[in-house]
Scaffold this motif. Structure first.
Motif, PDB file in Angstrom:
ATOM      1  N   ASN A  73      -5.594   3.247   4.708  1.00 29.55           N
ATOM      2  CA  ASN A  73      -6.064   2.216   3.784  1.00 29.55           C
ATOM      3  C   ASN A  73      -6.780   2.802   2.577  1.00 29.55           C
ATOM      4  O   ASN A  73      -6.719   2.243   1.491  1.00 29.55           O
ATOM      5  CB  ASN A  73      -6.992   1.232   4.500  1.00 29.55           C
ATOM      6  N   LYS A  74      -7.491   3.920   2.757  1.00 25.69           N
ATOM      7  CA  LYS A  74      -8.272   4.525   1.666  1.00 25.69           C
ATOM      8  C   LYS A  74      -7.868   5.965   1.373  1.00 25.69           C
ATOM      9  O   LYS A  74      -8.091   6.455   0.275  1.00 25.69           O
ATOM     10  CB  LYS A  74      -9.774   4.518   2.006  1.00 25.69           C
ATOM     11  N   ILE A  75      -7.324   6.664   2.364  1.00 26.44           N
ATOM     12  CA  ILE A  75      -6.930   8.071   2.221  1.00 26.44           C
ATOM     13  C   ILE A  75      -5.502   8.223   2.717  1.00 26.44           C
ATOM     14  O   ILE A  75      -5.115   7.629   3.718  1.00 26.44           O
ATOM     15  CB  ILE A  75      -7.859   9.011   3.052  1.00 26.44           C
ATOM     16  N   GLY A  76      -4.725   9.028   1.995  1.00 28.90           N
ATOM     17  CA  GLY A  76      -3.355   9.311   2.401  1.00 28.90           C
ATOM     18  C   GLY A  76      -3.017  10.759   2.107  1.00 28.90           C
ATOM     19  O   GLY A  76      -3.658  11.406   1.271  1.00 28.90           O
ATOM     20  N   VAL A  77      -2.007  11.264   2.812  1.00 33.10           N
ATOM     21  CA  VAL A  77      -1.582  12.651   2.653  1.00 33.10           C
ATOM     22  C   VAL A  77      -0.066  12.681   2.457  1.00 33.10           C
ATOM     23  O   VAL A  77       0.660  11.947   3.125  1.00 33.10           O
ATOM     24  CB  VAL A  77      -1.961  13.495   3.892  1.00 33.10           C
ATOM     25  N   ALA A  78       0.363  13.503   1.514  1.00 28.84           N
ATOM     26  CA  ALA A  78       1.798  13.741   1.307  1.00 28.84           C
ATOM     27  C   ALA A  78       2.039  15.242   1.401  1.00 28.84           C
ATOM     28  O   ALA A  78       1.324  16.023   0.774  1.00 28.84           O
ATOM     29  CB  ALA A  78       2.239  13.225  -0.054  1.00 28.84           C
ATOM     30  N   ASN A  89       0.832  -1.200   0.000  1.00 26.99           N
ATOM     31  CA  ASN A  89       0.000   0.000   0.000  1.00 26.99           C
ATOM     32  C   ASN A  89       0.871   1.256   0.000  1.00 26.99           C
ATOM     33  O   ASN A  89       0.623   2.197  -0.753  1.00 26.99           O
ATOM     34  CB  ASN A  89      -0.937  -0.020   1.215  1.00 26.99           C
ATOM     35  N   GLU A  90       1.903   1.260   0.845  1.00 27.89           N
ATOM     36  CA  GLU A  90       2.808   2.414   0.910  1.00 27.89           C
ATOM     37  C   GLU A  90       3.571   2.591  -0.394  1.00 27.89           C
ATOM     38  O   GLU A  90       3.754   3.716  -0.868  1.00 27.89           O
ATOM     39  CB  GLU A  90       3.760   2.269   2.093  1.00 27.89           C
ATOM     40  N   GLU A  91       4.006   1.489  -1.007  1.00 31.50           N
ATOM     41  CA  GLU A  91       4.711   1.570  -2.291  1.00 31.50           C
ATOM     42  C   GLU A  91       3.805   2.121  -3.389  1.00 31.50           C
ATOM     43  O   GLU A  91       4.227   2.945  -4.195  1.00 31.50           O
ATOM     44  CB  GLU A  91       5.267   0.207  -2.695  1.00 31.50           C
ATOM     45  N   LEU A  92       2.558   1.652  -3.434  1.00 35.05           N
ATOM     46  CA  LEU A  92       1.600   2.147  -4.428  1.00 35.05           C
ATOM     47  C   LEU A  92       1.339   3.640  -4.228  1.00 35.05           C
ATOM     48  O   LEU A  92       1.265   4.406  -5.191  1.00 35.05           O
ATOM     49  CB  LEU A  92       0.280   1.372  -4.345  1.00 35.05           C
ATOM     50  N   PHE A  93       1.214   4.057  -2.966  1.00 35.31           N
ATOM     51  CA  PHE A  93       0.988   5.469  -2.649  1.00 35.31           C
ATOM     52  C   PHE A  93       2.181   6.311  -3.105  1.00 35.31           C
ATOM     53  O   PHE A  93       2.014   7.312  -3.802  1.00 35.31           O
ATOM     54  CB  PHE A  93       0.766   5.637  -1.140  1.00 35.31           C
ATOM     55  N   LYS A  94       3.376   5.907  -2.705  1.00 45.05           N
ATOM     56  CA  LYS A  94       4.579   6.670  -3.062  1.00 45.05           C
ATOM     57  C   LYS A  94       4.790   6.719  -4.563  1.00 45.05           C
ATOM     58  O   LYS A  94       5.197   7.747  -5.111  1.00 45.05           O
ATOM     59  CB  LYS A  94       5.796   6.113  -2.329  1.00 45.05           C
ATOM     60  N   SER A  95       4.486   5.623  -5.239  1.00 46.58           N
ATOM     61  CA  SER A  95       4.591   5.599  -6.696  1.00 46.58           C
ATOM     62  C   SER A  95       3.628   6.605  -7.324  1.00 46.58           C
ATOM     63  O   SER A  95       3.981   7.314  -8.269  1.00 46.58           O
ATOM     64  CB  SER A  95       4.303   4.185  -7.192  1.00 46.58           C
ATOM     65  N   THR A 141      -3.781  15.289  -0.910  1.00 41.07           N
ATOM     66  CA  THR A 141      -4.601  14.210  -0.376  1.00 41.07           C
ATOM     67  C   THR A 141      -4.860  13.248  -1.521  1.00 41.07           C
ATOM     68  O   THR A 141      -5.229  13.675  -2.618  1.00 41.07           O
ATOM     69  CB  THR A 141      -5.928  14.745   0.192  1.00 41.07           C
ATOM     70  N   LEU A 142      -4.648  11.971  -1.259  1.00 46.11           N
ATOM     71  CA  LEU A 142      -4.878  10.933  -2.257  1.00 46.11           C
ATOM     72  C   LEU A 142      -5.945   9.981  -1.743  1.00 46.11           C
ATOM     73  O   LEU A 142      -6.039   9.747  -0.524  1.00 46.11           O
ATOM     74  CB  LEU A 142      -3.605  10.146  -2.553  1.00 46.11           C
ATOM     75  N   GLU A 143      -6.735   9.452  -2.661  1.00 51.70           N
ATOM     76  CA  GLU A 143      -7.763   8.472  -2.342  1.00 51.70           C
ATOM     77  C   GLU A 143      -7.465   7.191  -3.114  1.00 51.70           C
ATOM     78  O   GLU A 143      -7.105   7.245  -4.289  1.00 51.70           O
ATOM     79  CB  GLU A 143      -9.138   9.001  -2.728  1.00 51.70           C
ATOM     80  N   LYS A 144      -7.636   6.059  -2.439  1.00 51.71           N
ATOM     81  CA  LYS A 144      -7.423   4.772  -3.109  1.00 51.71           C
ATOM     82  C   LYS A 144      -8.750   4.307  -3.700  1.00 51.71           C
ATOM     83  O   LYS A 144      -9.742   4.148  -3.002  1.00 51.71           O
ATOM     84  CB  LYS A 144      -6.857   3.726  -2.157  1.00 51.71           C
ATOM     85  N   ILE A 145      -8.739   4.124  -5.025  1.00 50.53           N
ATOM     86  CA  ILE A 145      -9.912   3.658  -5.765  1.00 50.53           C
ATOM     87  C   ILE A 145      -9.474   2.460  -6.587  1.00 50.53           C
ATOM     88  O   ILE A 145      -8.518   2.564  -7.370  1.00 50.53           O
ATOM     89  CB  ILE A 145     -10.462   4.775  -6.686  1.00 50.53           C
ATOM     90  N   ASN A 146     -10.158   1.335  -6.424  1.00 56.04           N
ATOM     91  CA  ASN A 146      -9.814   0.108  -7.148  1.00 56.04           C
ATOM     92  C   ASN A 146      -8.328  -0.229  -7.030  1.00 56.04           C
ATOM     93  O   ASN A 146      -7.666  -0.551  -8.001  1.00 56.04           O
ATOM     94  CB  ASN A 146     -10.226   0.203  -8.620  1.00 56.04           C
TER      95      ASN A 146
END
Length: 161
Positions: A108-113, A33-39, A138-143
């Motif tokens: 899990n669904k929302i992240g902030v950088a 999840n962290e790798e997908l977010f950072k990518s 702010t990022l949101e995880k969708i699919n």
């Protein structure tokens, strides 16, 4: 007759479990999840740095929701508004921007950088110009993919005009 009913109940139960599991997003580990977010955030920052509208658009929410908050501007509330702002900005000649990720908070669904931008123009009004900004995303995880849904920039230090 009793065995027939039990098999029928088992079959129906398995079908219900099978269909309900089809609707769940694929679970990822915390590290994945962290790798997908950072990518996703790096793809976004690189798209801005490269002035690449197509790559930038691919980092936006497929639902079209977006908030762009800039110093001294009204809030833009859509991916279309965000893209128009950036396409106009990308047409400005000779600017560069250096970016750095300062911190992340990834759920899990929302992240902030929180990032730092150092925007530079070699010449504005006869002299070099810079603007150091802190930009939070702010990022949101969708699919199982992360997308930008909010961009909030604050100017910290810049050249006097």
């Amino acid at each position: 007759m009793k065995k027939y009913i039990n098999y029928k109940l088992i079959l129906v139960s398995l079908l219900i479990i099978g269909f309900s599991s089809c609707n769940k997003e694929k679970e990822t580990s915390k590290e994945q999840n962290e790798e997908l977010f950072k990518s996703a955030i790096l793809k976004h920052l690189n798209a801005v740095t490269a002035k690449d509208s197509n790559a930038l658009k691919s980092t936006m929410s497929p639902n079209g929701n977006m908030e762009l908050i800039q110093p001294s501007s009204e809030i833009l509330y859509s991916v279309d508004g965000f893209m128009k702002f950036h396409q106009d900005w990308f047409k400005v000649p000779n600017w560069t921007v250096d970016t750095k990720i300062l911190s992340t908070d990834i759920g899990n669904k929302i992240g902030v950088a929180t990032t730092e931008f150092l925007y530079k123009e070699p010449e504005r009004n006869g002299k070099p110009y810079f603007n150091r900004l802190i930009v939070s995303y702010t990022l949101e995880k969708i699919n199982n993919n992360w997308y930008i849904i909010k961009d909030h920039a604050s100017s910290i230090e810049k050249t006097k005009n």
